[in-house]
Design an enzyme around this catalytic site. Structure first.
Site, PDB file in Angstrom:
ATOM      1  N   HIS A 578       0.823  -1.212   0.000  1.00  0.00           N
ATOM      2  CA  HIS A 578       0.000   0.000   0.000  1.00  0.00           C
ATOM      3  C   HIS A 578       0.858   1.264   0.000  1.00  0.00           C
ATOM      4  CE1 HIS A 578      -3.307  -2.682   1.725  1.00  0.00           C
ATOM      5  NE2 HIS A 578      -3.652  -2.359   0.510  1.00  0.00           N
ATOM      6  N   GLU A 814      -4.440 -14.055 -13.330  1.00  0.00           N
ATOM      7  CA  GLU A 814      -3.996 -13.723 -11.977  1.00  0.00           C
ATOM      8  C   GLU A 814      -3.584 -14.955 -11.189  1.00  0.00           C
ATOM      9  OE1 GLU A 814      -6.773 -10.293 -10.386  1.00  0.00           O
ATOM     10  OE2 GLU A 814      -7.953 -11.756 -11.497  1.00  0.00           O
ATOM     11  N   ASP A 838      -1.636  -9.784  -8.271  1.00  0.00           N
ATOM     12  CA  ASP A 838      -2.098 -11.073  -7.744  1.00  0.00           C
ATOM     13  C   ASP A 838      -1.291 -12.234  -8.318  1.00  0.00           C
ATOM     14  OD1 ASP A 838      -4.032 -10.670  -5.800  1.00  0.00           O
ATOM     15  OD2 ASP A 838      -5.594 -10.263  -7.263  1.00  0.00           O
ATOM     16  N   CYS A 885      -2.195  -5.114 -16.558  1.00  0.00           N
ATOM     17  CA  CYS A 885      -2.891  -4.057 -15.822  1.00  0.00           C
ATOM     18  C   CYS A 885      -2.433  -3.967 -14.376  1.00  0.00           C
ATOM     19  CB  CYS A 885      -4.400  -4.262 -15.875  1.00  0.00           C
ATOM     20  SG  CYS A 885      -4.970  -5.826 -15.168  1.00  0.00           S
TER      21      CYS A 885
END
Length: 951
Positions: A578, A814, A838, A885
């Site tokens: 994060h 993913e 992921d 992405c």
């Protein structure tokens, strides 16, 4: 919530008696492959122990622990008996929710069912349902809970009239996320309505996210032309959910308790609003049962309550505050009490004291289950620093290797964020002196915060600090501290105990917003504790600086003046943590996972942060500083040039084109993405539409949301990911059972396939909003061709009706199995989009938020790169295109590798679009392929980065 499919529901069953009904239930589980035939005996044995009837016509048969060996896989079968079945305890059952559980999963299922037990008309609805979807919807719909708790109270405010109090209460509801600004505006235009007893009411239904009731009281009773003012209630009305709040308020006034409300603490106010009168006998007890207050212990509690000579009510101290009858099994279950939470019993009249004492004792005894005491860890929660081996700071001009997190260069003094160490005595001899010390510290802390609010007025930081100031005014914290001082605790120990208890109570509610408020509580607690201990809290400098910390999250950065932060260095974290994502969003240079040595740096020492190559240098030499400054000037020039060419295509020097699109979490940002040069939307996270509404958005709502993005794109393609929630990111109105590992649980396509009507509505909305405009739809978390085909069947049915003209259906890569099965998927899917965040997590078996391992979660790992290459080759063999992405797409070191591997599209944050295009224009395709081959030959992610840097 139960995750049911149509195949799990049988309608129109009939049975001569309850045993025959159980036999049908066992047969249904056997046919589903969930159990072997012997499990039926376990269902009968369980009923012999005690009835599994819950109420409202629902029973939940399940086996005994001994019968678990006959369970092949956990599952549920729902059988409807429209004519009803006479149960062995005298009840009438119209629905069997039959459970095959290998451990204690049935307890989770039971918790999910409690919300339907008290809902009027549910039994009739379930018994008369004509299709499985109606049964699923009834069992799955969680009623909205109205909020009334310590967070909605603003007591003892230095305000002078009713209107100010009304606005203060409305502002509190906005602070805690219950309402929007439009609600506050609606309240501002109202005259409070008198309720009597000095209490007034304002209310509105516009701008309400969730129903709630706030109360604002003045320091002392006021009087104006309209009458006495002892407090103003502010009601956020929503549907029917707020009616229970009005009933509780009406009960308060009927008892005449409103007169003294202004004199009470927050805890006493909540007690009166829960239905407990001033004369009630009350008692508290912590729940010790491992699985909380589920059916068996709840039944024991109800039986003891029914044996008392007076009526007993019970509420959950950490809940919404409503007291329920302790003799009602359904109401007791609806509390949802978990281990460690506190039950509050109350009763009135002769025998009340004995009644509440009896219930407290039976809860302490475990309610028929073996229990273990809660481990007290207060000492561990006190914010002290544990002694460690000394860590040596980097020497002057020594480059430290870290994980590149956000591109850019920065030179500025370091500001090392460290929590102070607090030392204090646990006990004190003079309670009066300790009270004085605490009151002085509270005043001092409030003055500090008010000064900071003035300095940061108008921004998000100001709002957070204002909330902190309000927390200092909470009488419940002070009262709890005074109580501990009366028992001989010091001011420091008493204050921290009150803070820690309040914070833990909020954290236990498992609500994201409340968890953030718990962090705020501890921040406030440390500020006061610092004044008590004579320890100064860390304050960021006024000049620009580089923030150095163990790790940071969004709430940490919100407390900083980000305009002064030139760069970020963290000891922990990975490229997709994060802190890294946040730094990229802010556009500041950042490296993460630099190790503990950076925490030994002194604030003020000059640092160089290289966010592209993953380097941090303390006390750089003049020569290194000069080289870095030249690079910064060059980068600024490159950024200006990139911005000027942002609307041009991204082509390598030898003419190979790579599309550059934008990742979006909100359709309102689509126009900004286009302005920054995005050639389309490469990832629209559609869950934002669902998260922005208190209930599942209907077809019209979704069409309107998606149309906004299509309109802004003006013919550019939009790639939309279907709803990706579940496990680690549930929806409030679609909660999930607790999962030991939510990242490996029910999420993405797995979840939406259990609610095909939700997926069908979303697909219909996307196709309708697109019309003749290009739309690319992809399913998340696909593991193999069967899941894709299941989703495609729904898509094909909807598309045959809507007939959108420019549509492709694809798969997000993913999961490693999906990448390895790309050849079979490419024969049926129109495109692939690789979610590297992921894919890296699952390939390396490292949670990107893991405190020790996240720095190793690097998508440039050769194992991940090989999966990307395999995916691209399989797609191109079938004429399909491949996008990336994930965060890797904006990593300057990774862009040449991805281009060299043959990726056709990169989708990045809007801010990064011009720079990613510029990076592609620097390359030749042949050179990119060389760098890709070089990366694939390396043994580790670190080796990949070193090789690319040296190449």
């Amino acid at each position: 919530m139960l995750t049911l499919t149509r195949d799990d529901v049988r309608l129109g069953c009939r049975a001569a008696d309850w045993k025959a009904a159980l036999a049908q239930a066992a047969e249904a589980l056997v046919e589903a492959g969930r159990v072997s035939p012997e499990y039926g005996e376990g269902l009968l044995a369980r009923e012999a122990q005690s009835s599994t009837y819950l109420g409202n016509g629902i029973a939940i048969p399940h086996g005994t622990p001994e019968s678990r060996r006959y369970v092949r896989s956990t599952g549920v079968r729902v059988l409807q008996f429209p004519e009803g079945v006479a149960w062995h305890d005298g009840s009438r059952v119209s629905l069997l929710v039959t459970i095959a559980a290998q451990s204690d999963e049935h307890l989770d299922i039971l918790r999910q069912l409690t919300h339907v037990l008290d809902r009027e008309g549910v039994a009739r609805t379930l018994a008369s349902a004509k299709n499985p979807d109606d049964v699923i919807a009834t069992l799955s719909r969680v009623p909205e809970k109205a909020r009334l708790d310590a967070e909605t109270l603003c007591l003892g405010l230095p305000l002078r009239d009713r209107l100010e109090l009304a606005l203060a209460a409305a502002a509190r509801l906005r602070h805690i996320g219950c309402v929007e600004a439009s609600f506050v505006a609606a309240i501002a235009g109202q005259q409070p309505v008198p309720l009597g007893q000095g209490l007034w009411l304002v209310f509105a239904a516009s701008g309400v996210n969730s129903p709630a009731l706030a109360l604002a009281t003045p320091e002392r009773r006021l009087r104006d032309g309209a009458g006495d003012v002892a407090g103003v209630f502010c009601l956020a009305a929503h549907g029917d959910a707020h009616r229970a709040l009005l009933e509780r308020l009406d009960g308060l006034l009927a008892r005449g308790d409103g007169e003294r409300l202004i004199e009470l603490s927050a805890e006493q106010v909540l007690s009166r609003l829960s239905g407990e009168s001033a004369g009630a006998e009350t008692a508290r007890v912590r729940l010790l049962n491992a699985h909380g207050l589920h059916a068996r212990p709840a039944r024991e509690l109800v039986q003891v309550a029914r044996a008392q000579s007076v009526a007993v009510r019970v509420r959950l101290l950490e809940g919404h505050g409503e007291a329920v009858s302790a003799t009602s099994l359904t109401q007791v279950l609806s509390l949802g009490a978990r281990r460690g939470q506190t039950l509050v019993f109350s009763a009135e009249g002769e025998g009340a004291s004995q009644a509440v004492s009896a219930l407290v004792e039976v809860v302490r005894g475990g309610l028929g289950e073996p229990v273990t005491p809660l481990t007290e860890t207060r000492e561990e929660s006190v914010p002290r620093v544990t002694a460690k081996e000394p860590v040596v700071a980097p020497v002057a001009d020594e480059p430290l290797t870290a994980v590149p997190a956000a591109p850019g260069l920065a030179i500025a003094p370091a500001y090392v964020l460290r929590l102070p160490e607090f030392r204090y005595a646990e006990r004190a001899d003079d309670p009066a002196r300790e009270r004085e010390r605490l009151d002085r510290a509270l005043v001092g802390a409030r003055q500090q915060l008010e000064a900071l609010v003035q300095r940061t007025v108008g921004g998000e930081v100001s709002q957070i600090l204002s909330i902190h100031a309000e927390m200092l005014s909470d009488p419940a914290l002070r009262d709890a501290s005074l109580e501990a001082m009366g028992e001989g605790a010091s001011a420091e120990a008493s204050w921290w105990r009150a803070i820690d208890t309040a914070a833990r109570a909020q954290e236990s509610l498992a609500d994201r917003l409340l968890a953030e408020r718990a962090a705020d509580l501890r921040d406030v607690g440390r500020r006061v504790l610092g004044l008590l201990c004579g320890v100064e809290m860390p304050t960021p400098p006024e000049h620009p600086y580089i923030l150095v910390a163990d790790d940071v999250g969004p709430s940490d950065v919100a407390r900083l003046e980000t305009a002064k932060v030139r760069g970020l260095v963290t000891a922990r974290g990975g490229a997709t943590s994060h802190s890294a994502i946040l730094a990229r969003a802010l556009g500041i240079a950042a490296v993460v996972g630099a190790g503990e040595r950076v925490l030994a740096l002194s604030s003020g020492v000059e640092l160089i942060v290289d966010g592209e190559n993953g380097r941090v240098v303390a006390s750089p030499s003049p020569a290194r500083r000069e080289r870095t400054e030249r690079r910064m000037v060059e980068q600024e020039s490159l950024q200006r040039a990139a911005h000027g060419r942002r609307h041009e295509e991204a082509r390598t020097q030898d003419g190979h084109r790579v599309e550059v699109a934008a990742n979006l979490g909100n359709t309102a940002h689509a126009a900004d993405a286009v302005e920054r040069g995005a050639e389309g939307i490469g990832l629209l996270r559609t869950e934002f539409v669902f998260m922005a509404h208190p209930q599942a958005p209907d077809l019209a709502t979704q069409i309107a949301e998606y149309s906004e993005a299509f309109d802004a794109l003006k013919g550019r393609p939009l790639v939309a990911r279907t709803l990706d929630v579940g496990g680690d990111k549930p929806l409030a109105y679609w909660p999930m059972p607790h999962e030991e590992n939510p990242f490996l649980g029910l999420r993405g396509i797995r979840l939406t396939l259990t609610r095909p009507e939700v997926l069908e509505t979303q697909l219909r909305a996307l196709l309708t909003a697109a019309g003749s405009r290009p739309v690319r739809i992809m399913f998340p978390m696909v593991k193999d061709i069967d899941e894709f085909r299941a989703g495609k069947a729904i898509f094909d049915r909807v598309q045959a009706e809507v007939k959108a003209t420019d549509v492709q259906l694809g798969v997000m890569i993913e999961v490693p199995s999906c990448a390895l099965l790309a050849p079979s998927l490419a024969k049926e899917a129109d495109f692939f989009s690789i979610g590297t965040n992921d894919l890296t997590q699952y390939t390396l078996a490292i949670d990107r938020g893991h405190p020790q391992l996240s720095a190793q979660s690097d998508a440039l790992h050769p194992g991940v790169l090989r999966l990307i290459r395999f995916t691209v080759e399989a797609a191109h063999a079938e004429g399909r295109w491949v996008g990336v992405c994930g965060e890797l797409g904006s990593d300057p070191q990774a862009i040449p590798v991805l281009v060299g591997l043959g990726v056709d599209e990169l989708s990045v944050s809007s801010r990064r679009v011009p720079l990613v295009k510029a990076r592609i224009r620097e390359l030749t395709l042949s050179r990119a392929r060389e760098l890709a081959e070089l990366a694939l030959k390396q043994p580790t992610a670190a080796a990949v980065r070193e090789a690319l840097e040296a190449a």
